[in-house]
Design an enzyme around this catalytic site. Structure first.
Site, mmCIF file in Angstrom:
data_model
loop_
_atom_site.group_PDB
_atom_site.id
_atom_site.type_symbol
_atom_site.label_atom_id
_atom_site.label_comp_id
_atom_site.label_asym_id
_atom_site.label_seq_id
_atom_site.Cartn_x
_atom_site.Cartn_y
_atom_site.Cartn_z
ATOM 1 N N ARG A 137 -16.579 21.203 -1.766
ATOM 2 C CA ARG A 137 -16.205 21.874 -3.010
ATOM 3 C C ARG A 137 -17.363 22.709 -3.568
ATOM 4 N NH1 ARG A 137 -11.182 20.202 -5.087
ATOM 5 N NH2 ARG A 137 -9.978 19.972 -3.190
ATOM 6 N N TYR A 145 -16.578 26.274 -5.005
ATOM 7 C CA TYR A 145 -16.871 26.653 -6.389
ATOM 8 C C TYR A 145 -17.807 27.859 -6.446
ATOM 9 C CZ TYR A 145 -14.848 22.076 -7.352
ATOM 10 O OH TYR A 145 -14.001 20.992 -7.411
ATOM 11 N N TYR A 163 -7.020 24.535 -15.588
ATOM 12 C CA TYR A 163 -6.217 23.528 -16.270
ATOM 13 C C TYR A 163 -7.128 22.582 -17.037
ATOM 14 C CZ TYR A 163 -7.201 20.390 -12.292
ATOM 15 O OH TYR A 163 -7.817 19.619 -11.341
ATOM 16 N N HIS A 193 -9.544 21.323 -19.858
ATOM 17 C CA HIS A 193 -10.616 22.057 -20.538
ATOM 18 C C HIS A 193 -11.372 22.836 -19.467
ATOM 19 C CE1 HIS A 193 -14.288 23.000 -22.606
ATOM 20 N NE2 HIS A 193 -13.886 22.407 -23.724
ATOM 21 N N VAL A 221 -14.875 21.302 -18.422
ATOM 22 C CA VAL A 221 -15.009 19.872 -18.107
ATOM 23 C C VAL A 221 -14.603 19.645 -16.649
ATOM 24 C CG1 VAL A 221 -14.204 17.556 -18.670
ATOM 25 C CG2 VAL A 221 -14.560 19.217 -20.500
ATOM 26 N N ALA A 260 -7.935 16.067 -20.114
ATOM 27 C CA ALA A 260 -7.324 14.761 -19.851
ATOM 28 C C ALA A 260 -7.902 13.712 -20.796
ATOM 29 C CB ALA A 260 -7.565 14.367 -18.392
ATOM 30 N N GLN A 281 -11.564 9.878 -12.029
ATOM 31 C CA GLN A 281 -11.311 9.997 -10.589
ATOM 32 C C GLN A 281 -11.627 8.680 -9.875
ATOM 33 O OE1 GLN A 281 -13.452 13.625 -9.559
ATOM 34 N NE2 GLN A 281 -11.901 14.897 -10.552
ATOM 35 N N ALA A 290 -2.644 10.797 -17.274
ATOM 36 C CA ALA A 290 -2.001 11.666 -18.257
ATOM 37 C C ALA A 290 -0.719 12.249 -17.669
ATOM 38 C CB ALA A 290 -2.952 12.791 -18.661
ATOM 39 N N SER A 327 -5.733 9.054 -11.310
ATOM 40 C CA SER A 327 -6.017 7.829 -12.064
ATOM 41 C C SER A 327 -7.393 7.858 -12.725
ATOM 42 C CB SER A 327 -5.968 6.612 -11.137
ATOM 43 O OG SER A 327 -4.714 6.491 -10.516
ATOM 44 N N THR A 328 -7.436 7.255 -13.901
ATOM 45 C CA THR A 328 -8.688 7.056 -14.648
ATOM 46 C C THR A 328 -8.758 5.584 -15.031
ATOM 47 O OG1 THR A 328 -8.593 9.292 -15.562
ATOM 48 C CG2 THR A 328 -9.933 7.696 -16.763
#
Lengths: 272, 71
Positions: A67, A71, A93, A95, A98, A125, A167, A210, A237-238
């Site tokens: 990534r 990026y 998507y 913020h 973030v 999220a 994550q 979320a 999932s968080t």
């Protein structure tokens, strides 16, 4: 003097069409070029109704590619479009600042070369988490950190604050290539051992996901620390770890301020 | 937007009154909005995964996930 070409980075939140703020929507509508990084076609189709010149940067993702490289390429694409004289709106998507590397890098790069570049906040999220779980991070404080980072590094853990591990379904994957997706069991086992240094086996944890559609409820699954290694996780999932208790007072500081514990609690009382 | 179901869900995301109507009676709300019969049935069945799939709103795919680069 600012050069021609500009960048406005906006976030559309998690629920397409509902979370976006008025000014962010206007920046999307009024841009010459809209560069987007959104997770699904639903959001992409909505953005296409706001501006006819939408380019999807998720095409830069490739299986097995770090990534960090992707990026960098996203940053370069945004910078190049601005330098060509375009009024660019970059849309992410949640913020846009973030867990987003390209937005920050593009703004830094363009500002250093005299272009106008700014970021508007979006609903993240974490914002949804505070709302859905009825948690105020101001009551106990909050440590919000990506799960693998929490596991890999030695750093103080404030067990009297809320801990939010993002994550969690990717915990232990250091590759930045998502090469260990759904192979989180070893990471969870190590995390459980780490948490057991401070928390009892029956300490309540929350798995949170979320919702991206208003008609579907968020995932809010409560479990004990003992059950952590049995839980089924997804990429969305968080893990939320509530405080173990109220924090103890720092008696030296209280004494230095000539205060008692009651002095601190007194303003919190409400006479009815 | 040609897909009436996509339009309906987008509207619900931004319209609390429509959301309330949907929550009270999903099938009636979807039908009143003008959704085709097969999509009204999809809504009425309340199969959340099927709805997400139909809307291409799956967020479980990690392809588009943003990862933090540790400092």
């Amino acid at each position: 003097m600012e050069k021609k070409g500009s960048l406005d980075v906006v976030g559309i939140g998690l629920r397409a069409g509902g979370d976006v703020c008025v000014s962010a929507k206007a920046y999307i509508e009024q841009a010459d070029t809209v560069l987007i990084v959104v997770p699904d076609s639903f959001s992409k189709n909505w953005l296409a109704t706001l501006n006819s010149n939408v380019q999807d940067l998720t095409n830069l993702y490739q299986q097995g590619k770090s990534r960090a490289k992707t990026y960098h390429e996203m940053t370069q694409k945004i910078v190049d479009e601005v330098k060509s004289g375009q009024k660019v709106c970059a849309v992410f998507y949640g913020h846009p600042g973030v867990f987003v590397n390209a937005s920050h890098q593009a703004i830094k790069s363009l500002k250093s070369e005299g272009f106008r570049a700014q970021m508007l906040p979006g609903i993240s999220a974490e914002d949804w988490l505070f709302s859905d779980l009825n948690i105020d991070p101001g009551t106990h404080g909050c440590m919000s950190i990506e799960a693998t980072q929490f596991l890999l590094y030695e750093r103080p853990h404030d067990i009297y604050a809320y801990t939010i591990l993002w994550q969690i379904g990717l915990i232990g994957d250091h590759t930045l290539a998502l090469s260990k997706t759904n192979q989180y069991h070893q990471g969870l086992t190590l995390l459980k051992s780490k948490l057991l240094r401070d928390f009892p086996l029956d300490h309540e944890l929350i798995i949170y996901e979320a919702s991206t559609l208003s008609i579907i409820s968020p995932r809010i699954e409560r479990l004990s620390l003992n059950e952590l290694t049995d839980v089924k996780l997804t990429a969305a999932s968080t893990l939320v770890i509530p405080p173990i208790s109220d924090a103890p007072f720092n008696l030296e500081i209280l004494a230095a301020l000539n205060l008692s514990k009651d002095d601190i609690k007194e303003p919190l009382k409400i006479d009815e | 937007m040609s897909d009436k179901l996509v339009e309906y869900i987008l509207e619900i995301n931004a319209n609390p009154e429509l959301l309330e109507k949907h929550m009270d009676n999903p099938a009636e709300s979807a039908s009143d909005y003008g959704l085709p019969a097969e999509d009204v049935e999809l809504i009425a069945n309340d199969d959340k995964e099927a709805i997400k799939k139909r809307l291409e709103s799956q967020n479980y795919d990690v392809k588009g996930m943003m990862l933090a680069l540790h400092s």
